[in-house]
Design a protein around this motif. Structure first.
Motif, PDB file in Angstrom:
ATOM      1  N   GLU A  21       0.832  -1.190   0.000  1.00 22.04           N
ATOM      2  CA  GLU A  21       0.000   0.000   0.000  1.00 22.04           C
ATOM      3  C   GLU A  21       0.869   1.243   0.000  1.00 22.04           C
ATOM      4  N   ARG A  22       0.504   2.192  -0.831  1.00 21.64           N
ATOM      5  CA  ARG A  22       1.217   3.459  -0.883  1.00 21.64           C
ATOM      6  C   ARG A  22       0.253   4.544  -0.421  1.00 21.64           C
ATOM      7  N   TYR A  23       0.381   4.902   0.842  1.00 19.22           N
ATOM      8  CA  TYR A  23      -0.474   5.943   1.408  1.00 19.22           C
ATOM      9  C   TYR A  23      -0.094   7.315   0.876  1.00 19.22           C
ATOM     10  N   VAL A  24       1.152   7.475   0.445  1.00 13.88           N
ATOM     11  CA  VAL A  24       1.628   8.774  -0.011  1.00 13.88           C
ATOM     12  C   VAL A  24       0.883   9.225  -1.272  1.00 13.88           C
ATOM     13  N   ASP A  25       0.317   8.290  -2.026  1.00 17.12           N
ATOM     14  CA  ASP A  25      -0.446   8.652  -3.219  1.00 17.12           C
ATOM     15  C   ASP A  25      -1.792   9.275  -2.871  1.00 17.12           C
ATOM     16  N   GLN A  26      -2.240   9.144  -1.639  1.00 18.55           N
ATOM     17  CA  GLN A  26      -3.548   9.634  -1.226  1.00 18.55           C
ATOM     18  C   GLN A  26      -3.495  11.013  -0.571  1.00 18.55           C
ATOM     19  N   ILE A  27      -2.312  11.614  -0.494  1.00 18.80           N
ATOM     20  CA  ILE A  27      -2.194  12.914   0.164  1.00 18.80           C
ATOM     21  C   ILE A  27      -1.672  13.958  -0.806  1.00 18.80           C
ATOM     22  N   GLU A  28      -1.853  15.208  -0.430  1.00 13.21           N
ATOM     23  CA  GLU A  28      -1.348  16.339  -1.196  1.00 13.21           C
ATOM     24  C   GLU A  28      -0.730  17.334  -0.232  1.00 13.21           C
ATOM     25  N   ILE A  29       0.025  18.260  -0.777  1.00 14.14           N
ATOM     26  CA  ILE A  29       0.589  19.326   0.042  1.00 14.14           C
ATOM     27  C   ILE A  29      -0.554  20.165   0.589  1.00 14.14           C
ATOM     28  N   GLY A  30      -0.510  20.438   1.876  1.00 14.82           N
ATOM     29  CA  GLY A  30      -1.557  21.206   2.532  1.00 14.82           C
ATOM     30  C   GLY A  30      -2.546  20.343   3.293  1.00 14.82           C
ATOM     31  N   ASP A  31      -2.520  19.022   3.086  1.00 18.46           N
ATOM     32  CA  ASP A  31      -3.393  18.124   3.845  1.00 18.46           C
ATOM     33  C   ASP A  31      -2.947  18.075   5.300  1.00 18.46           C
ATOM     34  N   ALA A 103       9.085  12.456   7.949  1.00 19.79           N
ATOM     35  CA  ALA A 103       8.677  11.099   8.309  1.00 19.79           C
ATOM     36  C   ALA A 103       8.671  10.224   7.070  1.00 19.79           C
ATOM     37  N   ASP A 104       8.935   8.950   7.263  1.00 18.75           N
ATOM     38  CA  ASP A 104       8.757   7.945   6.224  1.00 18.75           C
ATOM     39  C   ASP A 104       7.261   7.639   6.221  1.00 18.75           C
ATOM     40  N   PHE A 105       6.535   8.228   5.283  1.00 20.83           N
ATOM     41  CA  PHE A 105       5.082   8.328   5.394  1.00 20.83           C
ATOM     42  C   PHE A 105       4.374   6.982   5.383  1.00 20.83           C
ATOM     43  N   ASP A 106       4.673   6.115   4.432  1.00 22.57           N
ATOM     44  CA  ASP A 106       3.953   4.846   4.332  1.00 22.57           C
ATOM     45  C   ASP A 106       4.131   3.995   5.581  1.00 22.57           C
ATOM     46  N   LYS A 107       5.353   3.906   6.072  1.00 21.49           N
ATOM     47  CA  LYS A 107       5.610   3.089   7.256  1.00 21.49           C
ATOM     48  C   LYS A 107       5.027   3.727   8.512  1.00 21.49           C
ATOM     49  N   ALA A 108       5.049   5.053   8.587  1.00 20.67           N
ATOM     50  CA  ALA A 108       4.504   5.736   9.762  1.00 20.67           C
ATOM     51  C   ALA A 108       2.991   5.569   9.840  1.00 20.67           C
ATOM     52  N   VAL A 109       2.311   5.626   8.710  1.00 18.08           N
ATOM     53  CA  VAL A 109       0.851   5.433   8.708  1.00 18.08           C
ATOM     54  C   VAL A 109       0.523   3.987   9.043  1.00 18.08           C
ATOM     55  N   ALA A 110       1.282   3.056   8.482  1.00 18.90           N
ATOM     56  CA  ALA A 110       1.035   1.639   8.749  1.00 18.90           C
ATOM     57  C   ALA A 110       1.245   1.290  10.222  1.00 18.90           C
TER      58      ALA A 110
END
Length: 127
Positions: A21-31, A103-110
């Motif tokens: 899963e790539r959570y980083v694809d679901q965010i944008e700058i300003g979120d 932060a390492d976004f995908d791993k931090a969200v997981a």
């Protein structure tokens, strides 16, 4: 027989690539996202400076101030390990000295160290 083995190996490789899963694809700058609890005694995937560096710069090294802090994403670095840079929503500094953190976004969200805020019209990631 060789063709069957090659086909089977290719199928496993393709399925393995899409399984992550790539959570980083679901965010944008300003979120906005929320800092959660660390996965252990300290954050693994959010780049928090060590306590001695915070104290040397004159800050207050209290990790509990990060818990449930709302932050805004300022930069997104896509790559093998996507990273995000964020700042506090209220404009204050982290530990009274750092304007931004990464932060390492995908791993931090997981792991639950970062939590995405559900918005109207967007799907939420609930962990």
């Amino acid at each position: 027989m060789k063709q069957f083995i090659y086909t089977l190996a290719f199928t496993f490789i393709c399925v393995g690539m899409h399984a992550q899963e790539r959570y980083v694809d679901q965010i944008e700058i300003g979120d906005e996202i929320i800092l959660g609890n660390p996965s252990g005694s300290h954050y693994k995937f959010v780049d928090v400076p060590r306590k001695n560096f915070i104290i040397k710069r004159g800050g207050i090294a209290d990790l509990s101030t990060l818990n449930k802090t709302t932050v805004t994403i300022t930069e997104i670095f896509n790559g093998k390990e996507p990273k995000v840079t964020f700042k506090r929503k209220d404009g204050k500094k982290f530990f009274r000295i750092y304007k931004t953190m990464t932060a390492d976004f995908d791993k931090a969200v997981a792991s639950g160290e970062l939590k995405m805020i559900p918005e109207k019209g967007k799907a939420a990631i609930v962990r």
